[in-house]
Design a protein around this motif. Structure first.
Motif, PDB file in Angstrom:
ATOM      1  N   ASP A  25      43.738  33.919  23.417  1.00  0.00           N
ATOM      2  CA  ASP A  25      42.369  33.527  23.082  1.00  0.00           C
ATOM      3  C   ASP A  25      42.090  33.780  21.605  1.00  0.00           C
ATOM      4  O   ASP A  25      41.550  32.923  20.892  1.00  0.00           O
ATOM      5  CB  ASP A  25      41.406  34.319  23.974  1.00  0.00           C
ATOM      6  CG  ASP A  25      39.945  33.972  23.754  1.00  0.00           C
ATOM      7  OD1 ASP A  25      39.653  32.918  23.176  1.00  0.00           O
ATOM      8  OD2 ASP A  25      39.091  34.772  24.203  1.00  0.00           O
ATOM      9  N   THR A  29      41.695  30.971  18.291  1.00  0.00           N
ATOM     10  CA  THR A  29      40.301  30.820  17.876  1.00  0.00           C
ATOM     11  C   THR A  29      40.150  29.965  16.627  1.00  0.00           C
ATOM     12  O   THR A  29      39.308  29.056  16.569  1.00  0.00           O
ATOM     13  CB  THR A  29      39.667  32.202  17.639  1.00  0.00           C
ATOM     14  OG1 THR A  29      39.647  32.931  18.871  1.00  0.00           O
ATOM     15  CG2 THR A  29      38.244  32.061  17.118  1.00  0.00           C
ATOM     16  N   GLU A  32      40.726  26.124  17.216  1.00  0.00           N
ATOM     17  CA  GLU A  32      40.059  25.487  18.360  1.00  0.00           C
ATOM     18  C   GLU A  32      39.430  24.157  17.950  1.00  0.00           C
ATOM     19  O   GLU A  32      38.738  24.045  16.940  1.00  0.00           O
ATOM     20  CB  GLU A  32      38.963  26.407  18.909  1.00  0.00           C
ATOM     21  CG  GLU A  32      38.227  25.838  20.108  1.00  0.00           C
ATOM     22  CD  GLU A  32      37.115  26.743  20.586  1.00  0.00           C
ATOM     23  OE1 GLU A  32      36.501  26.415  21.622  1.00  0.00           O
ATOM     24  OE2 GLU A  32      36.843  27.772  19.929  1.00  0.00           O
ATOM     25  N   THR A  54      37.137  34.857  22.434  1.00  0.00           N
ATOM     26  CA  THR A  54      35.913  34.064  22.571  1.00  0.00           C
ATOM     27  C   THR A  54      35.331  34.248  23.968  1.00  0.00           C
ATOM     28  O   THR A  54      35.511  35.271  24.609  1.00  0.00           O
ATOM     29  CB  THR A  54      36.228  32.587  22.318  1.00  0.00           C
ATOM     30  OG1 THR A  54      37.095  32.115  23.371  1.00  0.00           O
ATOM     31  CG2 THR A  54      36.916  32.373  20.975  1.00  0.00           C
ATOM     32  N   ASP A  55      34.653  33.214  24.451  1.00  0.00           N
ATOM     33  CA  ASP A  55      34.076  33.276  25.798  1.00  0.00           C
ATOM     34  C   ASP A  55      35.141  33.379  26.875  1.00  0.00           C
ATOM     35  O   ASP A  55      34.866  33.880  27.974  1.00  0.00           O
ATOM     36  CB  ASP A  55      33.184  32.061  26.047  1.00  0.00           C
ATOM     37  CG  ASP A  55      33.930  30.738  25.948  1.00  0.00           C
ATOM     38  OD1 ASP A  55      34.848  30.639  25.104  1.00  0.00           O
ATOM     39  OD2 ASP A  55      33.589  29.807  26.699  1.00  0.00           O
ATOM     40  N   LYS A  94      28.342  35.486  20.262  1.00  0.00           N
ATOM     41  CA  LYS A  94      29.334  34.461  20.626  1.00  0.00           C
ATOM     42  C   LYS A  94      28.718  33.365  21.496  1.00  0.00           C
ATOM     43  O   LYS A  94      29.436  32.622  22.162  1.00  0.00           O
ATOM     44  CB  LYS A  94      30.516  35.113  21.349  1.00  0.00           C
ATOM     45  CG  LYS A  94      31.333  36.032  20.438  1.00  0.00           C
ATOM     46  CD  LYS A  94      32.550  36.598  21.136  1.00  0.00           C
ATOM     47  CE  LYS A  94      33.318  37.513  20.188  1.00  0.00           C
ATOM     48  NZ  LYS A  94      34.508  38.108  20.829  1.00  0.00           N
ATOM     49  N   LYS A  97      30.129  29.922  21.493  1.00  0.00           N
ATOM     50  CA  LYS A  97      31.472  29.714  22.018  1.00  0.00           C
ATOM     51  C   LYS A  97      31.462  29.288  23.487  1.00  0.00           C
ATOM     52  O   LYS A  97      32.440  28.755  23.995  1.00  0.00           O
ATOM     53  CB  LYS A  97      32.299  30.994  21.874  1.00  0.00           C
ATOM     54  CG  LYS A  97      32.685  31.329  20.435  1.00  0.00           C
ATOM     55  CD  LYS A  97      33.676  30.325  19.882  1.00  0.00           C
ATOM     56  CE  LYS A  97      34.179  30.713  18.501  1.00  0.00           C
ATOM     57  NZ  LYS A  97      35.165  29.744  17.980  1.00  0.00           N
ATOM     58  N   ASP A 279      42.280  27.903  21.891  1.00  0.00           N
ATOM     59  CA  ASP A 279      42.010  29.256  22.365  1.00  0.00           C
ATOM     60  C   ASP A 279      42.169  29.345  23.876  1.00  0.00           C
ATOM     61  O   ASP A 279      42.741  30.303  24.405  1.00  0.00           O
ATOM     62  CB  ASP A 279      40.619  29.730  21.926  1.00  0.00           C
ATOM     63  CG  ASP A 279      39.492  28.896  22.493  1.00  0.00           C
ATOM     64  OD1 ASP A 279      39.652  27.661  22.577  1.00  0.00           O
ATOM     65  OD2 ASP A 279      38.438  29.464  22.844  1.00  0.00           O
TER      66      ASP A 279
END
Length: 344
Positions: A25, A29, A32, A54-55, A94, A97, A279
């Motif tokens: 992830d 990032t 992405e 991220t999420d 975030k 995201k 990601d």
């Protein structure tokens, strides 16, 4: 239970899955949403990270919390309860995201009183469940069929009805991780488990793309040729409106995992340099490879960096999830004993 979990293969595989997913992830990032030509021009080659992801990682941590609270038996209502409890993360730093449908589902439940079963109504397709479902594979370690069934239920918190095809990707991912947890698992057995997990009729769209991606991986056998061929056949593999669609990301992840021979570092780095939703692809593929190879196969500098930057202690999380896997096993053994008694 009396077991020192941190000395077991179960724990090392669990930690490997969590850390490799987070690393994927994080490494993906910066690239992405980019196609690979832009990645090459802007970055050259991506092979390290500085952030905590991220999420994808946030959602995974929330799912892990729900599983831990239920001894591994979480259903969509349990995950929903954790979402509402941590609603601030959906509007934190975030928030940009998150796939747009996820905060909407949370808001429906938290502010409008919509039930978890109905909150996903109208949510467009994405891979928001498949990208974070790996903890379900962990608590169902060595039982891919059971992992797939639980994943189908949990994924319905985010998508339903016409978007239900997304559930197939979550099931394939969870089953792959569960199979990878076996001591004798191989790349081939993990790939087969992921395919077997998908509903053969309802999940045909996902299955066809997974099989097509695996065929390209076997035919090319090398990352740059694989990437070029997949992009050349973009009409076959890429979703026309979004790079975050489950029927694109899950096949890409499985294909890259196979192409890398299950090697954790190669899998993650290939995914980060593949392009598109890097990601998520790197997180999904990395989690599978990490479960197969265990934490000992991850570069020590990466492990050290995760321990510095992760918002949630991944070592502690791994111990809790491994404990859940054992508790599920105890429940199954109790059921088997009861069955033997009623057959006596």
């Amino acid at each position: 239970m009396g077991t020192d979990l941190r000395g077991t293969l179960l724990y090392r595989k669990t930690l490997g899955c969590l850390m490799a997913g987070l690393i994927g992830d994080a490494i993906g990032t910066d690239t992405e949403g980019m196609e690979y030509i832009r990645i090459e021009r802007q970055f050259g080659w991506i092979d390290d990270f500085e952030t905590d992801g991220t999420d994808d990682t946030i959602m995974k941590d929330l799912l892990a919390e729900a599983l831990i609270e239920t001894d591994g038996f979480a259903r969509l209502d349990d995950w929903a309860r954790v979402w509402v409890r941590h609603r601030d993360v959906f509007v934190g730093d975030k928030r940009g995201k998150f796939f747009v449908g996820v905060p909407h589902v949370m808001t429906k439940m938290a502010d409008l009183g919509v039930t978890p079963r109905m909150a996903a109504f109208g949510t467009p397709r994405s891979t928001s469940s498949g990208m974070c479902i790996s903890p379900v594979g962990i608590v169902n370690a060595c039982n891919p069929e059971q992992a797939a069934r639980q994943a189908y239920n949990i994924a319905s918190l985010i998508h339903m009805h016409e978007a239900g095809v997304v559930h197939d990707g979550a099931a394939a991912m969870a089953a792959a991780v569960a199979e990878a947890m076996k001591p004798d698992a191989t790349v081939d057995s993990v790939v087969e488990a992921s395919l077997d997990a998908v509903l053969p009729v309802s999940g045909r769209e996902t299955l066809d793309r997974m099989r097509g991606m695996l065929e390209v991986a076997r035919a090319t056998g090398e990352f740059f040729r694989f990437r070029e061929e997949v992009y050349r056949r973009r009409a076959d593999f890429f979703h026309p409106t979004t790079d975050g669609h489950s029927t694109e990301i899950i096949p890409e992840s499985i294909g890259l995992f196979q192409l890398a021979g299950g090697d954790t570092e190669k899998t993650i780095v290939y995914a980060a340099n593949f392009g598109r939703n890097t990601d998520t692809i790197a997180s999904v593929a990395g989690a599978i490879a990490g479960a197969l190879q265990g934490v000992d196969a991850i570069r020590q500098d990466w492990v050290d960096k995760v321990r510095r930057v992760a918002a949630v202690d991944q070592d502690e999380l791994a111990e809790h999830l491994a404990t859940c896997a054992l508790r599920r096993l105890e429940r199954q053994e109790q059921a088997a004993q009861a069955l033997s008694e009623v057959l006596a």
